[in-house]
Scaffold this motif. Structure first.
Motif, PDB file in Angstrom:
ATOM      1  N   ASP A 195       0.616  -1.205  -0.003  1.00  0.00           N
ATOM      2  CA  ASP A 195       0.104   0.036  -0.005  1.00  0.00           C
ATOM      3  C   ASP A 195       0.903   1.297   0.227  1.00  0.00           C
ATOM      4  OD1 ASP A 195       0.960  -0.009   2.527  1.00  0.00           O
ATOM      5  OD2 ASP A 195      -0.882  -0.274   3.484  1.00  0.00           O
ATOM      6  N   LYS A 196       0.451   2.402   0.221  1.00  0.00           N
ATOM      7  CA  LYS A 196       0.883   3.898   0.006  1.00  0.00           C
ATOM      8  C   LYS A 196       2.051   3.751   0.960  1.00  0.00           C
ATOM      9  CE  LYS A 196       0.170   8.592  -0.692  1.00  0.00           C
ATOM     10  NZ  LYS A 196      -0.978   9.833  -0.221  1.00  0.00           N
ATOM     11  N   ARG A 197       1.654   3.174   2.379  1.00  0.00           N
ATOM     12  CA  ARG A 197       2.455   3.490   3.480  1.00  0.00           C
ATOM     13  C   ARG A 197       3.624   2.552   3.130  1.00  0.00           C
ATOM     14  NH1 ARG A 197      -0.723   1.386   7.729  1.00  0.00           N
ATOM     15  NH2 ARG A 197       1.102   0.417   8.591  1.00  0.00           N
ATOM     16  N   THR A 198       3.744   1.442   2.752  1.00  0.00           N
ATOM     17  CA  THR A 198       4.828   0.583   2.474  1.00  0.00           C
ATOM     18  C   THR A 198       5.874   1.324   1.263  1.00  0.00           C
ATOM     19  OG1 THR A 198       3.357  -1.361   2.155  1.00  0.00           O
ATOM     20  CG2 THR A 198       5.488  -1.803   1.686  1.00  0.00           C
ATOM     21  N   LEU A 199       5.034   2.104   0.348  1.00  0.00           N
ATOM     22  CA  LEU A 199       5.857   2.685  -0.678  1.00  0.00           C
ATOM     23  C   LEU A 199       6.703   3.742   0.024  1.00  0.00           C
ATOM     24  CD1 LEU A 199       3.775   2.621  -3.707  1.00  0.00           C
ATOM     25  CD2 LEU A 199       5.959   1.390  -3.494  1.00  0.00           C
ATOM     26  N   LYS A 200       5.924   4.681   0.670  1.00  0.00           N
ATOM     27  CA  LYS A 200       6.340   5.756   1.511  1.00  0.00           C
ATOM     28  C   LYS A 200       7.693   5.439   2.278  1.00  0.00           C
ATOM     29  CE  LYS A 200       5.000   9.455   4.471  1.00  0.00           C
ATOM     30  NZ  LYS A 200       3.970  10.062   5.342  1.00  0.00           N
ATOM     31  N   LYS A 201       7.419   4.151   3.204  1.00  0.00           N
ATOM     32  CA  LYS A 201       8.699   3.928   3.733  1.00  0.00           C
ATOM     33  C   LYS A 201       9.806   3.515   2.901  1.00  0.00           C
ATOM     34  CE  LYS A 201       8.102   0.389   6.822  1.00  0.00           C
ATOM     35  NZ  LYS A 201       6.931  -0.443   7.333  1.00  0.00           N
ATOM     36  N   LYS A 202       9.608   2.938   1.791  1.00  0.00           N
ATOM     37  CA  LYS A 202      10.611   2.118   0.960  1.00  0.00           C
ATOM     38  C   LYS A 202      11.142   3.445  -0.043  1.00  0.00           C
ATOM     39  CE  LYS A 202       9.924  -2.629   0.689  1.00  0.00           C
ATOM     40  NZ  LYS A 202      11.008  -3.164   1.380  1.00  0.00           N
ATOM     41  N   PHE A 203      10.306   4.110  -0.516  1.00  0.00           N
ATOM     42  CA  PHE A 203      10.934   5.356  -1.373  1.00  0.00           C
ATOM     43  C   PHE A 203      10.591   6.714  -1.413  1.00  0.00           C
ATOM     44  CE2 PHE A 203      10.114   1.088  -3.661  1.00  0.00           C
ATOM     45  CZ  PHE A 203      11.311   0.864  -4.362  1.00  0.00           C
ATOM     46  N   GLY A 204       9.818   7.017  -0.055  1.00  0.00           N
ATOM     47  CA  GLY A 204       9.731   8.246   0.162  1.00  0.00           C
ATOM     48  C   GLY A 204       8.332   8.766  -0.174  1.00  0.00           C
ATOM     49  N   GLU A 205       7.836   9.888   0.457  1.00  0.00           N
ATOM     50  CA  GLU A 205       6.740  10.718   0.190  1.00  0.00           C
ATOM     51  C   GLU A 205       6.299  10.746  -1.405  1.00  0.00           C
ATOM     52  OE1 GLU A 205       4.476  11.913   2.677  1.00  0.00           O
ATOM     53  OE2 GLU A 205       3.126  12.005   1.178  1.00  0.00           O
ATOM     54  N   GLU A 206       7.360  11.449  -2.164  1.00  0.00           N
ATOM     55  CA  GLU A 206       6.820  12.069  -3.185  1.00  0.00           C
ATOM     56  C   GLU A 206       6.778  10.892  -4.291  1.00  0.00           C
ATOM     57  OE1 GLU A 206      10.187  14.706  -3.879  1.00  0.00           O
ATOM     58  OE2 GLU A 206       9.470  14.803  -5.713  1.00  0.00           O
ATOM     59  N   ILE A 207       7.388   9.740  -4.131  1.00  0.00           N
ATOM     60  CA  ILE A 207       7.181   8.512  -5.164  1.00  0.00           C
ATOM     61  C   ILE A 207       5.835   7.929  -4.549  1.00  0.00           C
ATOM     62  CG2 ILE A 207       7.801   6.290  -5.917  1.00  0.00           C
ATOM     63  CD1 ILE A 207      10.820   7.256  -5.875  1.00  0.00           C
ATOM     64  N   ALA A 208       5.654   7.856  -3.315  1.00  0.00           N
ATOM     65  CA  ALA A 208       4.498   7.235  -2.942  1.00  0.00           C
ATOM     66  C   ALA A 208       3.083   7.954  -3.369  1.00  0.00           C
ATOM     67  CB  ALA A 208       4.457   7.121  -1.343  1.00  0.00           C
ATOM     68  N   PHE A 209       3.464   9.342  -3.472  1.00  0.00           N
ATOM     69  CA  PHE A 209       2.400  10.226  -3.689  1.00  0.00           C
ATOM     70  C   PHE A 209       1.844  10.004  -5.277  1.00  0.00           C
ATOM     71  CE2 PHE A 209       1.137  14.278  -5.722  1.00  0.00           C
ATOM     72  CZ  PHE A 209      -0.142  14.383  -5.170  1.00  0.00           C
ATOM     73  N   MET A 210       2.872   9.868  -5.991  1.00  0.00           N
ATOM     74  CA  MET A 210       2.890   9.736  -7.560  1.00  0.00           C
ATOM     75  C   MET A 210       2.255   8.617  -7.678  1.00  0.00           C
ATOM     76  SD  MET A 210       6.047  11.364  -9.437  1.00  0.00           S
ATOM     77  CE  MET A 210       7.478  11.501  -8.447  1.00  0.00           C
ATOM     78  N   VAL A 211       2.563   7.256  -7.286  1.00  0.00           N
ATOM     79  CA  VAL A 211       2.133   5.986  -7.598  1.00  0.00           C
ATOM     80  C   VAL A 211       0.535   6.210  -6.924  1.00  0.00           C
ATOM     81  CG1 VAL A 211       2.196   3.591  -6.979  1.00  0.00           C
ATOM     82  CG2 VAL A 211       4.196   4.944  -7.303  1.00  0.00           C
ATOM     83  N   ASP A 212       0.374   6.633  -5.852  1.00  0.00           N
ATOM     84  CA  ASP A 212      -1.118   6.518  -5.244  1.00  0.00           C
ATOM     85  C   ASP A 212      -2.144   7.508  -6.507  1.00  0.00           C
ATOM     86  OD1 ASP A 212      -3.108   6.150  -3.382  1.00  0.00           O
ATOM     87  OD2 ASP A 212      -2.822   8.274  -2.929  1.00  0.00           O
TER      88      ASP A 212
END
Ligand code: MN
Length: 487
Positions: free
Chosen positions: A85-102
């Protein structure tokens, strides 16, 4: 179909001069995407990872930053793997990338279902764009690969997706000035939507193309000689072939009537130089050497197209009377035409570049964008901050058919009416906004769907001038009032 394994080296090879951190980030995103899509297949039977990989390649070709390319690699991981989920991505790749994927995942959930949904879809796109334009660019790259592999999809789905691409994605790419992607999306959609017409155009093109290519080799040589004699250095002379759908639209014009011999820009010669002065100088040299066709000289440098496109076009009787289109532009204009993003928002309705205090800062923003898309790594700070202030003082409204009307903040339904057409403005009697009747002087908000009621022989009222923001509407109102004897 043979199962090609994507190779990260191919993707990295597209990047101009990436930093070690960029390479590390992209490689990490690639490994994670492979893990997330492990065992999944595309309809083509290929490993799923091919799709995000191709998406990322398109983004790399557009000279986007490492974070966007990584988000491109990761764009389907949340959708296809429930444990991510977005949280996992945020932890692994940071806020910006998680935001874009979301953001891409959310946009992906919209489906084309008739006109209402189309407008809704467009509206969401624009809102996403206002937050971070990179989300929309990933979505375009995603769609391009889906279109390239559409033949593996069920037939009814093919039509739906091709239709949606033609209605939404190609115009959006056009609006962003990304000519290369717009052309490909249109050609691929056309192939599925009108297969008979597509075949017809391809056949017409086939014979003509080889003949034209031979003719042009000679013309190209003569241009090179002419430039050398005229002292123009560092000019690049090459040619471009017209996109299929764009050729089709031209063939359908009544004056052409499907006669390919009347299409003079099937292959056009392109001359790229460093400065605008050289563009005009070369235009003069060409007209001295070959007689131009009247009415075919277009100065899109002084008067750019609404999407910001700039170039000089002329059609001449070249050697042996062969009619040939020649396009002259600077290298900068060329890059903007192929990859350009949002550069057109720097232009007013009249097509002239804006000047003046507030507008200068807008131009500065556009110039930054242009610098950025050249892949200059020094603009990294800028890209991390791409939350586009620029949209704050524009409102995007829609016609009932889903056309976007771009207005300044504070614009009214009267501005809207004139932006659609001066006659609609002049004969406006009332309006509905999102289905509700409103007064003609109602201020519009982002995303409003506006319909204008008209009546023949109706005249604008003096009162309107107080409530209009666009110079175009004011000009039209004044000239109508003048005819009525006011002023
Ligand atoms: Mn996808």
């Amino acid at each position: 179909m043979e199962n090609v394994k994507p190779d990260i080296k191919e993707l990295l090879g597209i990047l101009k001069d990436p930093s070690p951190d960029d390479v590390k980030l992209i490689a990490r995103a690639f490994e994670f995407a492979k893990y997330a899509h492990e065992g999944q297949k595309r309809f083509s039977g290929e490993d799923y990872i091919i799709h995000p990989f191709e998406t990322a390649k398109t983004l790399a070709h557009l000279n986007l930053d490492a974070k966007t390319i990584s988000a491109g690699l990761l764009h389907d991981v949340c959708e296809d793997n429930e444990s991510i989920d977005k949280r996992t991505l945020k932890k692994k790749f940071g806020e910006e990338i998680a935001f874009m994927v979301d953001g891409v995942t959310k946009l992906g959930k919209l489906r084309y279902k008739g006109i209402e949904r189309e407008i809704e879809n467009l509206r969401k796109m624009f809102l996403a764009m206002a937050k971070d334009i990179r989300v929309v660019l990933i979505r375009l790259a995603d769609r391009l690969h889906n279109m390239r592999t559409l033949k593996y999809v069920r037939e009814d789905k093919q039509i739906r997706i091709a239709h949606e691409t033609m209605q939404i994605y190609a115009p959006l790419a056009n609006r962003l000035g990304i000519g290369e992607i717009k052309g490909q999306l249109e050609d691929l959609s056309f192939m599925y939507l009108q297969p008979g017409e597509y075949k017809k155009v391809m056949q017409l093109m086939k014979g003509k193309y080889e003949q034209k290519e031979k003719e042009l080799e000679k013309v190209q040589r003569e241009i090179n000689e002419m430039l050398a004699q005229g002292g123009v250095k560092d000019a690049r002379v090459d040619s471009r072939v017209k996109f299929i759908y764009s050729l089709y639209k031209k063939l359908k014009k009544p004056e052409i009537d499907m006669d390919i011999n009347k299409v003079y820009d099937l292959i056009a010669i392109r001359i790229r130089v460093d400065t605008i002065e050289e563009c005009y100088k070369i235009l003069g040299m060409i007209h001295k050497k070959w007689r131009p066709l009247p009415g075919k000289i277009k100065d899109y440098i002084a008067l750019p197209k609404p999407n910001g496109y700039q170039s000089l076009h002329t059609t001449v009787f070249a050697t042996n009377g062969k009619i040939t289109e020649i396009q002259i532009r600077t290298q900068k204009m060329h890059e903007e035409a192929e990859h350009g993003i949002a550069a057109h928002w720097a232009y007013t309705e009249s097509g002239k570049p804006k000047t003046g205090g507030k507008l200068n800062s807008r131009l500065a923003w556009v110039n930054q964008l242009i610098e950025w898309q050249k892949g200059a790594s020094q603009s990294k700070d800028f890209i991390e901050d791409l939350t586009i202030d620029f949209f704050k003082d524009r409102v995007f409204c829609f016609t009932p058919k889903g056309d976007v009307i771009d207005l300044p903040e504070g614009a009214s339904t009267v501005d809207f009416a004139y932006a659609v057409h001066s006659q609609i403005g002049d004969s406006a009697t009332g309006a509905t906004v999102n289905g509700k009747f409103v007064s003609l002087n109602t201020e519009l908000k982002n995303g409003d769907i506006v319909e204008i009621q008209t009546q023949k022989n109706k005249k604008p009222s003096m009162e309107w001038l107080k409530h209009t923001k666009t110079s175009f509407a004011k000009k039209c109102i004044r000239s109508s009032l003048k005819k009525e004897g006011f002023f």
